[in-house]
Design a protein around this motif. Structure first.
Motif, PDB file in Angstrom:
ATOM      1  N   TYR A   5      41.603  35.839 -29.845  1.00  0.00           N
ATOM      2  CA  TYR A   5      41.924  37.267 -29.873  1.00  0.00           C
ATOM      3  C   TYR A   5      40.601  38.024 -29.859  1.00  0.00           C
ATOM      4  CZ  TYR A   5      46.659  35.948 -31.054  1.00  0.00           C
ATOM      5  OH  TYR A   5      47.918  35.404 -31.022  1.00  0.00           O
ATOM      6  N   SER A   7      38.545  41.646 -29.789  1.00  0.00           N
ATOM      7  CA  SER A   7      38.576  43.050 -30.174  1.00  0.00           C
ATOM      8  C   SER A   7      39.898  43.346 -30.875  1.00  0.00           C
ATOM      9  CB  SER A   7      38.350  43.936 -28.949  1.00  0.00           C
ATOM     10  OG  SER A   7      38.223  45.285 -29.322  1.00  0.00           O
ATOM     11  N   ASN A   9      42.647  43.922 -29.206  1.00  0.00           N
ATOM     12  CA  ASN A   9      43.678  43.617 -28.220  1.00  0.00           C
ATOM     13  C   ASN A   9      44.692  42.650 -28.826  1.00  0.00           C
ATOM     14  OD1 ASN A   9      45.169  43.032 -25.927  1.00  0.00           O
ATOM     15  ND2 ASN A   9      43.379  42.787 -24.621  1.00  0.00           N
ATOM     16  N   ASP A  11      46.847  40.955 -27.040  1.00  0.00           N
ATOM     17  CA  ASP A  11      47.018  39.844 -26.099  1.00  0.00           C
ATOM     18  C   ASP A  11      45.910  38.823 -26.345  1.00  0.00           C
ATOM     19  OD1 ASP A  11      49.190  41.083 -24.814  1.00  0.00           O
ATOM     20  OD2 ASP A  11      47.817  42.257 -23.573  1.00  0.00           O
TER      21      ASP A  11
END
Length: 116
Positions: A5, A7, A9, A11
């Motif tokens: 993973y 930052s 984000n 996704d």
């Protein structure tokens, strides 16, 4: 299959646990020294690149509860690549990467030629 993973984000980048363990070791070593670098991932849709820097949150998530055995030669190849202008390139389309077991891992061959 593990996940990186990057930052904030939500996704994740899916990476085989064994490769992710090596990338985590490289990343924590480099970032501890305040050395940033790029990591590119070849996937079915092309290639994505992220900038790894100590100010950017990272989370490494593994499917296996057991730690992966690390391959010293692979770590050294990753370190050389991380120090080169092209950064680390990991080919996620290589179906053998996840199934190699104790065999040595290799950085994407196309990148090694440029890093030398």
């Amino acid at each position: 299959m593990g996940r990186l993973y990057y930052s904030t984000n939500i996704d994740a980048i899916e990476i085989p646990d064994r490769v992710l363990a090596h990338l985590r070791t490289l990343t924590t070593t480099k970032l501890r020294r305040s050395e940033s670098f790029t990591a590119s991932f070849c996937h079915s849709g092309g290639r994505s690149t992220i900038w790894l820097h100590c100010s950017i949150p990272l989370r490494f998530e593994f499917d296996s509860a057991e730690p992966e055995a690390l391959d010293r030669e692979y770590l050294e190849e990753l370190a050389r690549s991380a120090s080169a202008s092209g950064g680390v390139v990991i080919d996620l389309t290589d179906s053998e990467v996840a199934d190699r077991g104790p065999e040595p891992l290799r950085v994407a061959a196309s990148h090694l030629g440029r890093a030398a």
